[in-house]
Write a protein that holds these residues in place. Sequence first.
Motif, mmCIF file in Angstrom:
data_model
loop_
_atom_site.group_PDB
_atom_site.id
_atom_site.type_symbol
_atom_site.label_atom_id
_atom_site.label_comp_id
_atom_site.label_asym_id
_atom_site.label_seq_id
_atom_site.Cartn_x
_atom_site.Cartn_y
_atom_site.Cartn_z
ATOM 1 N N TYR A 124 0.841 -1.200 0.000
ATOM 2 C CA TYR A 124 0.000 0.000 0.000
ATOM 3 C C TYR A 124 0.873 1.246 0.000
ATOM 4 O O TYR A 124 1.722 1.433 0.878
ATOM 5 N N LYS A 125 0.692 2.085 -1.024
ATOM 6 C CA LYS A 125 1.434 3.335 -1.115
ATOM 7 C C LYS A 125 0.719 4.400 -0.281
ATOM 8 O O LYS A 125 -0.280 4.975 -0.707
ATOM 9 N N ILE A 126 1.243 4.620 0.922
ATOM 10 C CA ILE A 126 0.655 5.616 1.808
ATOM 11 C C ILE A 126 0.834 7.005 1.205
ATOM 12 O O ILE A 126 -0.086 7.830 1.211
ATOM 13 N N THR A 127 2.010 7.251 0.694
ATOM 14 C CA THR A 127 2.306 8.454 -0.095
ATOM 15 C C THR A 127 3.150 7.985 -1.283
ATOM 16 O O THR A 127 3.513 6.812 -1.379
ATOM 17 N N LYS A 128 3.505 8.923 -2.161
ATOM 18 C CA LYS A 128 4.309 8.517 -3.315
ATOM 19 C C LYS A 128 5.696 8.037 -2.906
ATOM 20 O O LYS A 128 6.368 7.332 -3.668
ATOM 21 N N ASN B 250 11.410 6.655 0.601
ATOM 22 C CA ASN B 250 12.405 7.405 -0.164
ATOM 23 C C ASN B 250 12.336 8.873 0.238
ATOM 24 O O ASN B 250 11.255 9.477 0.208
ATOM 25 N N TRP B 251 13.487 9.447 0.601
ATOM 26 C CA TRP B 251 13.517 10.807 1.136
ATOM 27 C C TRP B 251 14.612 11.595 0.409
ATOM 28 O O TRP B 251 15.793 11.238 0.457
ATOM 29 N N ALA B 252 14.207 12.633 -0.303
ATOM 30 C CA ALA B 252 15.165 13.493 -1.005
ATOM 31 C C ALA B 252 15.908 14.344 0.009
ATOM 32 O O ALA B 252 15.312 15.166 0.711
ATOM 33 N N ILE B 253 17.227 14.124 0.079
ATOM 34 C CA ILE B 253 18.071 14.878 1.001
ATOM 35 C C ILE B 253 19.202 15.502 0.203
ATOM 36 O O ILE B 253 20.032 14.792 -0.365
ATOM 37 N N GLY B 254 19.235 16.817 0.147
ATOM 38 C CA GLY B 254 20.264 17.491 -0.619
ATOM 39 C C GLY B 254 20.199 17.073 -2.078
ATOM 40 O O GLY B 254 19.121 16.999 -2.678
ATOM 41 N N PRO B 255 21.336 16.729 -2.684
ATOM 42 C CA PRO B 255 21.344 16.361 -4.102
ATOM 43 C C PRO B 255 20.962 14.903 -4.350
ATOM 44 O O PRO B 255 20.846 14.478 -5.502
ATOM 45 N N GLY B 256 20.781 14.114 -3.298
ATOM 46 C CA GLY B 256 20.516 12.692 -3.463
ATOM 47 C C GLY B 256 19.233 12.233 -2.790
ATOM 48 O O GLY B 256 18.427 13.038 -2.321
ATOM 49 N N VAL B 257 19.053 10.901 -2.761
ATOM 50 C CA VAL B 257 17.864 10.292 -2.173
ATOM 51 C C VAL B 257 18.284 9.210 -1.182
ATOM 52 O O VAL B 257 19.137 8.362 -1.485
ATOM 53 N N SER C 99 15.074 4.029 2.856
ATOM 54 C CA SER C 99 15.036 3.261 4.096
ATOM 55 C C SER C 99 14.143 2.046 3.879
ATOM 56 O O SER C 99 12.999 2.175 3.431
ATOM 57 N N ASP C 100 14.659 0.863 4.205
ATOM 58 C CA ASP C 100 13.937 -0.394 3.989
ATOM 59 C C ASP C 100 13.927 -1.180 5.297
ATOM 60 O O ASP C 100 14.944 -1.757 5.697
ATOM 61 N N LEU C 101 12.777 -1.182 5.991
ATOM 62 C CA LEU C 101 12.641 -1.857 7.277
ATOM 63 C C LEU C 101 11.818 -3.131 7.090
ATOM 64 O O LEU C 101 10.762 -3.109 6.449
ATOM 65 N N ARG C 102 12.284 -4.253 7.676
ATOM 66 C CA ARG C 102 11.615 -5.540 7.492
ATOM 67 C C ARG C 102 11.541 -6.314 8.811
ATOM 68 O O ARG C 102 12.465 -6.264 9.621
ATOM 69 N N TYR C 103 10.410 -7.030 8.991
ATOM 70 C CA TYR C 103 10.252 -7.898 10.171
ATOM 71 C C TYR C 103 9.545 -9.173 9.756
ATOM 72 O O TYR C 103 8.498 -9.132 9.094
ATOM 73 N N PHE C 104 10.135 -10.325 10.118
ATOM 74 C CA PHE C 104 9.535 -11.632 9.898
ATOM 75 C C PHE C 104 9.265 -12.314 11.242
ATOM 76 O O PHE C 104 10.152 -12.341 12.106
ATOM 77 N N ASN C 105 8.081 -12.884 11.393
ATOM 78 C CA ASN C 105 7.767 -13.741 12.533
ATOM 79 C C ASN C 105 7.429 -15.130 11.995
ATOM 80 O O ASN C 105 6.478 -15.288 11.223
ATOM 81 N N LEU D 120 17.807 -1.588 6.173
ATOM 82 C CA LEU D 120 18.828 -1.275 5.178
ATOM 83 C C LEU D 120 18.620 0.164 4.723
ATOM 84 O O LEU D 120 17.497 0.559 4.386
ATOM 85 N N PHE D 121 19.710 0.945 4.683
ATOM 86 C CA PHE D 121 19.629 2.363 4.334
ATOM 87 C C PHE D 121 20.617 2.645 3.197
ATOM 88 O O PHE D 121 21.808 2.354 3.318
ATOM 89 N N LEU D 122 20.106 3.206 2.103
ATOM 90 C CA LEU D 122 20.910 3.464 0.909
ATOM 91 C C LEU D 122 20.780 4.937 0.513
ATOM 92 O O LEU D 122 19.663 5.442 0.374
ATOM 93 N N TYR D 123 21.922 5.596 0.324
ATOM 94 C CA TYR D 123 21.909 6.984 -0.118
ATOM 95 C C TYR D 123 22.544 7.048 -1.498
ATOM 96 O O TYR D 123 23.709 6.680 -1.694
ATOM 97 N N SER D 124 21.776 7.533 -2.493
ATOM 98 C CA SER D 124 22.228 7.593 -3.879
ATOM 99 C C SER D 124 22.402 9.033 -4.310
ATOM 100 O O SER D 124 21.496 9.862 -4.141
ATOM 101 N N VAL D 125 23.576 9.326 -4.906
ATOM 102 C CA VAL D 125 23.854 10.675 -5.362
ATOM 103 C C VAL D 125 24.928 10.621 -6.446
ATOM 104 O O VAL D 125 25.969 9.970 -6.284
ATOM 105 N N ALA D 126 24.656 11.254 -7.586
ATOM 106 C CA ALA D 126 25.622 11.421 -8.673
ATOM 107 C C ALA D 126 26.308 10.115 -9.070
ATOM 108 O O ALA D 126 27.521 10.059 -9.248
#
Length: 452
Positions: free
Chosen positions: A220-224, A249-256, A259-265, A302-308
């Motif tokens: 479910y896409k709560i927001t874009k 996905n969060w635009a921070i400065g010149p990059g994005v 954040s990927d949070l996961r839980y398995f039971n 898992l946290f990934l920051y992509s820029v240039a």
Amino acid sequence: MNKSTLAMAVAVGVLAQQASAAGFIEDSKATLGLRNFYINTDNRDGTAQPSRNEEWGQGFDLRFISGYTQGTVGFGIDAIGLLGVRLDSGGGTNGNVAANGNPGTAYGGTVFPSESNGQAVDNFSSLGLTAKAKISQTELKLGTLQPKNPVIVTNDGRLLPQTWQGGQITSGEIKDLTLVGGQIEAVKGRNSSNNENLSINGASPRITNSNKFIYAGGDYKITKDLTAQYYYGNLEDFYKQHFLGLVHNWAIGPGVLKSDLRYFNSSDDGANGHDPLYFSSGNYSNTSTGKGKVDNNLYSGLFLYSVAGHTFGGGYQVSNGSSDFPWLNQGDGSSNYTITDMQIQKFGRAGERTWQARYSYDFAKVGVPGLTAGLVYLRGDDIDTNRVSATVPAGNNSTEWERDLTVGYVVPEGPLKNVGFMWKNATWRTNIPGVRSQDENRLILSYSIPLL
């Protein structure tokens, strides 16, 4: 009547009447995928056979995806034809070798199925058919499937991909919500031409199994930029599993920043709760064998920051409970939806805490389109182990680490456009009692030819 037979009967009956209907032919696509695959695994630390696995083959993946017939309910049919040809797997290097160095009795080696003498076959092939129907934004498929969601993941890490037999329904009727549900009855491994029943790691191979895995869930896409996930999976007589996920996905400065949070039971189901033949690996709470019922909670981020062109990443995962993390696994190669599913290991053992660091770069940013490279390092510790022998005691502080390097290039233009080259190198080291460390190289040459 099994799912494949039913799918074929439905497809032939409907399409015989409507084969010329607009949409079915006009929207059809056919492609031939070519993959030349070489793998070399060096098993280190110890003398048990095999010390080295090596195989090389050429794979052909022919796919036809039809459009839909006209009408309120549209019908179609998909087909997948797979062929693997052995180029080299001689001298007992196919990974199916007994401890004394003689040919082993396993069903298959690293890449190819095995003959009765343990040697790799010259070639292997399979055909899969899928009947499908669509009404509005809801689609039903019966037959050969390749699902990929948090509780069931199709593996495509060798010469030919894994396939499943069953039924699946996907619906997008509600805005921003995608729902999926299905039932799987059999699996065809990446080194096999035969459908098999389902199982998990630790259970008696091809003795205790199940022909019923049900799954359901949605995104479910709560927001874009924010997506929430819930999925449920149940392998009858083995385990039940709930999954919760959040991707942002969060635009921070010149990059994005992603954040990927996961839980398995995960918990036991049916015979897994009391029958040793159905037990999972990695459970040391009530048995000296290291097997027991499924009991696992797995948390990760898992946290990934992509820029240039650069992508910097880091992550952490905790595997709590008395068993290893469970997933559909017949012992012939499989994948799961964890952030630690790497080239060699999964890092989901009982008690394990794993941190990781990642970096990748897209060289298109410096004028070399098609060239990419990536590096991942993981280290897990606090792993539970059982007593292997009188001289190898139990413990809960074993460690493992893995370093994966990937370099790929896809020709962007010219007569060789879309030809892909990839080198994947991995090093894995561990002090888990009785387990050998590994080095591995994979070389992959691929090309896809559109036919329709």
